[in-house]
Design an enzyme around this catalytic site. Structure first.
Site, PDB file in Angstrom:
ATOM      1  N   ARG A 241     -13.689   3.490 -26.205  1.00  0.00           N
ATOM      2  CA  ARG A 241     -14.562   3.048 -26.927  1.00  0.00           C
ATOM      3  C   ARG A 241     -14.186   2.229 -27.940  1.00  0.00           C
ATOM      4  NH1 ARG A 241     -16.415   7.135 -24.231  1.00  0.00           N
ATOM      5  NH2 ARG A 241     -14.745   8.020 -25.058  1.00  0.00           N
ATOM      6  N   THR A 242     -13.465   2.874 -28.841  1.00  0.00           N
ATOM      7  CA  THR A 242     -13.181   1.908 -30.044  1.00  0.00           C
ATOM      8  C   THR A 242     -12.303   0.699 -29.633  1.00  0.00           C
ATOM      9  OG1 THR A 242     -12.997   3.934 -31.410  1.00  0.00           O
ATOM     10  CG2 THR A 242     -11.974   2.099 -32.482  1.00  0.00           C
TER      11      THR A 242
ATOM     12  N   HIS B  47     -12.138   7.325 -39.994  1.00  0.00           N
ATOM     13  CA  HIS B  47     -12.636   6.362 -38.936  1.00  0.00           C
ATOM     14  C   HIS B  47     -13.782   5.530 -39.280  1.00  0.00           C
ATOM     15  CE1 HIS B  47     -12.954   4.769 -35.112  1.00  0.00           C
ATOM     16  NE2 HIS B  47     -12.900   6.054 -34.271  1.00  0.00           N
TER      17      HIS B  47
END
Ligand code: NCD
Length: 362
Positions: free
Chosen positions: A85-86, A169
């Site tokens: 995802r990131t 994060h």
């Protein structure tokens, strides 16, 4: 320790406000390294850009326009730790603004295997590109990249932290808050809400960054729900105390706190940070999962989030419940990261103006 290790250690010992100042350029955010860099005004601005972008991107003309904004820039994605995802949301955020991307996702194909230091690799990546997006198994790699480039490079490029060790994060926290805000649009917004965070809060960087960002909101109550050995660490609790955010710790069972939750943020066990093989398996996490038969305990509008990847923390049958927001949350990552990149490159006002002008034709 070599010279750079020693110099970075001195930088790293500086106070948080000093470091945060260092990550600015002409008073503006330049490097995104820590969640603590974001205050309410900055979050509101990022979300305003996000909302405009999402509207503009609804038409082909709008998408083509967006690609002209940073069509002259290039980004490097250096991800030495697994990511779906990131990585994809950052890469597609770059594409949305027209940026070209290069990537190294596997340190075994970088010159680091020939013995090159991480510092030399980071400087090399910055030589070819205009933005460095980094994910690392080790803590402080983004901070080190930012320090290194701003101190020694004639052409420092902005650094964005896509996850550093078990620590930070920040862009995930930003997209999580955006998702919470959207989930509470019809319930008076995020202020005043009770958020249950559950899972491996000790080593879960997403839960840590989100908790820190939530201090920007009023009357928030946090319930940290985890076995004792996976509870939220003292540094985050101290920062919440300092900002008078109320929280409590639940160490027995997620079910005990479900009725209070306006949102539940589930996370997986971060066993990649085990200090010996099988360490996490020694801890009973069975009471810290969201099951189908827990749903009747929830409020009508409780938002269920998860940064993903998920293992078995949320029954898959829950996916079709309207309270499950995690698929939307994943997509929100692309939009909020696009907004953040636009802000860093100082092209956001152009985007906001374009949106206003388009709106006035309607
Ligand atoms: C998280 C991460 O890598 O910290 N994933 C993500 O970025 N969405 C959460 C996790 O791996 O558990």
């Amino acid at each position: 320790m070599n010279f750079l290790d020693e110099q970075f250690a001195i930088f790293h010992q500086r106070s948080l406000p000093e470091k945060m100042n260092f990550f600015k350029r002409e008073g503006r955010l330049f490097d995104v390294v820590y969640a603590q860099q974001f205050d309410r005004a900055l979050l509101d601005m990022v979300y305003k850009i996000t909302n405009s972008l999402r509207q503009i991107a609804k038409t082909k003309e709008g998408l083509i326009y967006l690609q002209t904004i940073l069509g002259h820039k290039r980004a490097m994605l250096y991800f030495n730790q697994p990511s779906s995802r990131t990585f994809l949301s950052f890469q597609n955020a770059c594409y949305l603004l027209g940026m070209k991307t290069s990537e190294i996702r596997d340190p075994t194909i970088s010159s680091e295997v020939k013995g090159e230091s991480m510092d030399d690799s980071l400087r090399t990546f910055s030589s070819y590109t205009d933005l460095l997006i980094i994910r690392s198994q080790a803590q402080n790699v983004s901070a080190r990249a930012s320090w290194l480039l701003n101190t020694f490079s004639k052409r420092p490029v902005p650094v964005m932290n896509g996850g550093s060790g078990s620590d930070q994060h920040p862009t995930q926290g930003i997209l999580d808050i955006y998702t919470l805000q959207r989930s509470f649009e019809e319930q008076g917004g995020l202020d005043g809400k009770t958020i249950v965070l559950c899972g491996d809060l000790k080593r879960g960087r997403t839960a840590r960054s989100l908790s820190d960002l939530l201090k920007n909101f009023n009357d928030i109550k946090l319930i940290f729900t985890a076995p004792k050995n996976f509870q939220m660490r003292e540094d985050i609790l101290a920062s919440l105390d300092q900002h008078q955010v109320s929280y409590k710790l639940e160490t027995e069972n997620l079910r005990n706190v479900l009725a209070e939750a306006d949102a539940i943020y589930m996370t997986r066990i971060q066993d990649e940070h085990d200090t010996f093989s099988g360490e996490s398996g020694l801890i009973d996490t069975s009471k810290f999962k969201l099951k189908m038969d827990d749903l009747p305990l929830l409020k009508k509008n409780t938002a269920i989030l998860h940064p993903f990847p998920r293992r078995d923390e949320i029954d898959v049958q829950i996916d079709s419940d309207p309270r499950a927001k995690y698929w939307r949350q994943e997509r929100n990552g692309m939009w909020t990261r696009t907004a953040l990149i636009a802000y860093i490159f100082n092209v956001h006002l152009e985007i906001l103006d374009y949106y206003q002008a388009e709106k006035s034709y309607e």
